[in-house]
Motif scaffolding. Structure first.
Motif, PDB file in Angstrom:
ATOM      1  N   VAL B  66       0.846  -1.191   0.000  1.00 26.87           N
ATOM      2  CA  VAL B  66       0.000   0.000   0.000  1.00 26.87           C
ATOM      3  C   VAL B  66       0.881   1.240   0.000  1.00 26.87           C
ATOM      4  O   VAL B  66       2.067   1.189   0.331  1.00 26.87           O
ATOM      5  N   SER B  67       0.253   2.342  -0.351  1.00 29.85           N
ATOM      6  CA  SER B  67       0.905   3.645  -0.257  1.00 29.85           C
ATOM      7  C   SER B  67      -0.164   4.660   0.087  1.00 29.85           C
ATOM      8  O   SER B  67      -1.356   4.425  -0.156  1.00 29.85           O
ATOM      9  N   ARG B  68       0.260   5.771   0.648  1.00 27.24           N
ATOM     10  CA  ARG B  68      -0.716   6.821   0.943  1.00 27.24           C
ATOM     11  C   ARG B  68       0.015   8.164   0.849  1.00 27.24           C
ATOM     12  O   ARG B  68       0.386   8.754   1.857  1.00 27.24           O
ATOM     13  N   SER B  69       0.207   8.613  -0.363  1.00 28.30           N
ATOM     14  CA  SER B  69       0.891   9.891  -0.579  1.00 28.30           C
ATOM     15  C   SER B  69      -0.067  11.056  -0.379  1.00 28.30           C
ATOM     16  O   SER B  69       0.363  12.166  -0.043  1.00 28.30           O
ATOM     17  N   LYS B  70      -1.359  10.812  -0.577  1.00 27.93           N
ATOM     18  CA  LYS B  70      -2.370  11.845  -0.339  1.00 27.93           C
ATOM     19  C   LYS B  70      -3.416  11.305   0.624  1.00 27.93           C
ATOM     20  O   LYS B  70      -3.738  10.111   0.590  1.00 27.93           O
ATOM     21  N   THR B  71      -3.974  12.154   1.435  1.00 25.98           N
ATOM     22  CA  THR B  71      -4.954  11.734   2.433  1.00 25.98           C
ATOM     23  C   THR B  71      -6.119  10.994   1.812  1.00 25.98           C
ATOM     24  O   THR B  71      -6.612  10.023   2.366  1.00 25.98           O
ATOM     25  N   GLU B  72      -6.556  11.440   0.632  1.00 26.82           N
ATOM     26  CA  GLU B  72      -7.794  10.910   0.078  1.00 26.82           C
ATOM     27  C   GLU B  72      -7.654   9.593  -0.666  1.00 26.82           C
ATOM     28  O   GLU B  72      -8.645   8.951  -0.976  1.00 26.82           O
ATOM     29  N   ASN B  73      -6.427   9.179  -0.957  1.00 24.35           N
ATOM     30  CA  ASN B  73      -6.239   7.970  -1.756  1.00 24.35           C
ATOM     31  C   ASN B  73      -5.442   6.914  -1.004  1.00 24.35           C
ATOM     32  O   ASN B  73      -4.447   7.235  -0.335  1.00 24.35           O
ATOM     33  N   PHE B  74      -5.855   5.657  -1.189  1.00 28.95           N
ATOM     34  CA  PHE B  74      -5.169   4.563  -0.489  1.00 28.95           C
ATOM     35  C   PHE B  74      -5.176   3.340  -1.409  1.00 28.95           C
ATOM     36  O   PHE B  74      -5.964   2.412  -1.220  1.00 28.95           O
ATOM     37  N   PRO B  75      -4.319   3.300  -2.408  1.00 23.45           N
ATOM     38  CA  PRO B  75      -4.315   2.171  -3.337  1.00 23.45           C
ATOM     39  C   PRO B  75      -3.692   0.915  -2.723  1.00 23.45           C
ATOM     40  O   PRO B  75      -2.760   0.997  -1.903  1.00 23.45           O
ATOM     41  N   LEU B  76      -4.215  -0.201  -3.136  1.00 21.06           N
ATOM     42  CA  LEU B  76      -3.712  -1.512  -2.697  1.00 21.06           C
ATOM     43  C   LEU B  76      -3.181  -2.242  -3.920  1.00 21.06           C
ATOM     44  O   LEU B  76      -3.907  -2.404  -4.910  1.00 21.06           O
ATOM     45  N   THR B  77      -1.935  -2.675  -3.859  1.00 17.97           N
ATOM     46  CA  THR B  77      -1.312  -3.361  -4.989  1.00 17.97           C
ATOM     47  C   THR B  77      -0.976  -4.800  -4.635  1.00 17.97           C
ATOM     48  O   THR B  77      -0.389  -5.066  -3.584  1.00 17.97           O
ATOM     49  N   LEU B  78      -1.392  -5.692  -5.515  1.00 13.87           N
ATOM     50  CA  LEU B  78      -0.970  -7.080  -5.433  1.00 13.87           C
ATOM     51  C   LEU B  78       0.216  -7.192  -6.382  1.00 13.87           C
ATOM     52  O   LEU B  78       0.074  -7.021  -7.587  1.00 13.87           O
ATOM     53  N   GLU B  79       1.384  -7.426  -5.820  1.00 17.50           N
ATOM     54  CA  GLU B  79       2.607  -7.357  -6.628  1.00 17.50           C
ATOM     55  C   GLU B  79       2.675  -8.482  -7.660  1.00 17.50           C
ATOM     56  O   GLU B  79       3.105  -8.277  -8.792  1.00 17.50           O
ATOM     57  N   SER B  80       2.263  -9.674  -7.271  1.00 16.28           N
ATOM     58  CA  SER B  80       2.271 -10.831  -8.166  1.00 16.28           C
ATOM     59  C   SER B  80       1.087 -11.702  -7.747  1.00 16.28           C
ATOM     60  O   SER B  80       1.208 -12.518  -6.837  1.00 16.28           O
ATOM     61  N   ALA B  81      -0.024 -11.475  -8.389  1.00 14.73           N
ATOM     62  CA  ALA B  81      -1.284 -12.070  -7.928  1.00 14.73           C
ATOM     63  C   ALA B  81      -1.233 -13.599  -7.899  1.00 14.73           C
ATOM     64  O   ALA B  81      -0.658 -14.247  -8.792  1.00 14.73           O
ATOM     65  N   THR B  82      -1.842 -14.148  -6.872  1.00 22.03           N
ATOM     66  CA  THR B  82      -1.965 -15.605  -6.740  1.00 22.03           C
ATOM     67  C   THR B  82      -3.446 -15.962  -6.613  1.00 22.03           C
ATOM     68  O   THR B  82      -4.270 -15.108  -6.254  1.00 22.03           O
ATOM     69  N   ARG B  83      -3.764 -17.203  -6.879  1.00 19.58           N
ATOM     70  CA  ARG B  83      -5.169 -17.619  -6.816  1.00 19.58           C
ATOM     71  C   ARG B  83      -5.755 -17.440  -5.420  1.00 19.58           C
ATOM     72  O   ARG B  83      -6.945 -17.173  -5.260  1.00 19.58           O
ATOM     73  N   SER B  84      -4.902 -17.561  -4.415  1.00 25.34           N
ATOM     74  CA  SER B  84      -5.378 -17.407  -3.036  1.00 25.34           C
ATOM     75  C   SER B  84      -5.787 -15.960  -2.727  1.00 25.34           C
ATOM     76  O   SER B  84      -6.399 -15.702  -1.684  1.00 25.34           O
ATOM     77  N   GLN B  85      -5.458 -15.052  -3.620  1.00 29.37           N
ATOM     78  CA  GLN B  85      -5.864 -13.666  -3.441  1.00 29.37           C
ATOM     79  C   GLN B  85      -7.197 -13.350  -4.115  1.00 29.37           C
ATOM     80  O   GLN B  85      -7.658 -12.200  -4.091  1.00 29.37           O
ATOM     81  N   THR B  86      -7.817 -14.353  -4.679  1.00 28.78           N
ATOM     82  CA  THR B  86      -9.182 -14.197  -5.171  1.00 28.78           C
ATOM     83  C   THR B  86     -10.081 -13.925  -3.971  1.00 28.78           C
ATOM     84  O   THR B  86     -10.096 -14.693  -3.007  1.00 28.78           O
ATOM     85  N   SER B  87     -10.782 -12.802  -4.014  1.00 29.38           N
ATOM     86  CA  SER B  87     -11.541 -12.379  -2.841  1.00 29.38           C
ATOM     87  C   SER B  87     -12.364 -11.150  -3.200  1.00 29.38           C
ATOM     88  O   SER B  87     -12.272 -10.607  -4.300  1.00 29.38           O
TER      89      SER B  87
END
Lengths: 118, 111
Positions: B66-87
Motif C-alpha cells: 500500500v501507499s498513501r501519498s495523499k490523504t484521500e487515496n489509499f491504493p492496494l497493490t498485489l505485486e504478483s497475484a496468486t489464486r489465493s488472493q481471489t476475494s
C-alpha cells in the motif's frame, strides 16, 4: 493484540422471535470503540452503531438494542420481533491501538449469519 | 459526491500479474483501511493507514503493498497475484470520532 469473537456462526429464527447476537472483544487499550455493521445479501456494509469505551449506557433504536458490558468485554446486539428483512450477516468490530499506543486498528469478528424465516 | 469509492468493481487477472485496486474518499478522513472478505473468515485487515505516509500491517499483509501519498487515496497493490488472493476487497475510511465508511467492494478473481 486485539480480537473480536462472534461465537455464533449462523442463527435461524422464525419471524417475530427475538434474537441476540453475541460479541466478545479483547484489547489492552483503555480507549477504544465498538461497532456493529450489517451486511445484507446485496453485499454492502451498513453501519448500525458506535460505542466508545467510556460510554456503557445501553442503547435502543427501534427494534434494535445493544448491551455493552466492560466487565465481561461484551457488546451484544438484540433484535426484537425479528423480520425477514433482518436476514443478513452481522459484524461486530473493535477500533483500538494494538499496543495501547500508536494508530487505531479496526478489527472485525467473523460475523454471524442471521436467517429470519417467515 | 461525497463518499468513498473503489475501482474497479470487478477485476479478473492472471496469476503473476500486478494489479492495483484504488480507493478514494472525499471526507479527508485520517484513517483508511483495506480488508479482504472470504467465506468463513469474515473481514480480515490487510493494511491500514492513520494519515498520509503512515501505514501499518494488519492481519494478512503478505503479497500486498500500500501507499498513501495523499490523504484521500489509499491504493492496494498485489505485486504478483496468486489464486489465493481471489476475494472481495473492501476499502474503508474513518474520522477520529466517526464510524468507518465502506466502499462498495471490488471482486477480484485471479485465474
Amino acid at each position: 493484540a486485539q480480537k473480536v469473537t462472534q461465537a455464533q456462526t449462523e442463527i435461524s429464527v422464525v419471524e417475530k422471535e427475538d434474537v441476540t447476537l453475541d460479541c466478545v472483544y479483547e484489547t489492552r487499550d483503555t480507549t477504544y470503540y465498538l461497532f456493529w455493521y450489517k451486511q445484507p445479501p446485496s453485499g454492502e456494509l451498513v453501519f448500525l452503531i458506535r460505542r466508545n469505551s467510556f460510554d456503557e449506557q445501553n442503547e435502543i433504536s427501534g427494534r434494535y438494542s445493544w448491551n455493552f458490558q466492560k466487565s465481561t468485554s461484551s457488546f451484544n446486539f438484540t433484535i426484537t420481533a425479528s423480520q425477514v428483512v433482518d436476514s443478513a450477516v452481522y459484524f461486530c468490530a473493535l477500533s483500538a491501538r494494538p499496543s495501547g499506543a500508536g494508530s487505531y486498528q479496526l478489527t472485525f469478528g467473523k460475523g454471524t449469519k442471521l436467517s429470519v424465516i417467515p | 459526491d461525497a463518499g468513498i469509492t473503489q475501482s474497479p468493481r470487478y477485476k479478473i487477472t492472471e496469476t503473476g500479474r500486478q494489479v492495483t485496486l484504488m480507493c478514494h474518499q472525499t471526507w479527508s478522513h485520517s484513517y483508511m483501511f483495506w480488508y479482504r472478505q472470504d467465506l468463513g473468515h469474515g473481514l480480515r485487515l490487510i493494511y491500514y493507514s492513520a494519515a498520509a505516509d503512515i501505514t501499518d500491517k494488519g492481519e494478512v499483509p503478505d503479497g500486498y503493498v500500500v501507499s498513501r501519498s495523499k490523504t484521500e487515496n489509499f491504493p492496494l497493490t498485489l505485486e504478483s497475484a496468486t489464486r489465493s488472493q481471489t476475494s472481495v476487497y473492501f476499502c474503508a475510511s474513518r474520522g477520529w470520532d466517526t464510524e468507518a465508511f465502506f466502499g462498495q467492494g471490488t471482486r477480484l478473481t485471479v485465474v
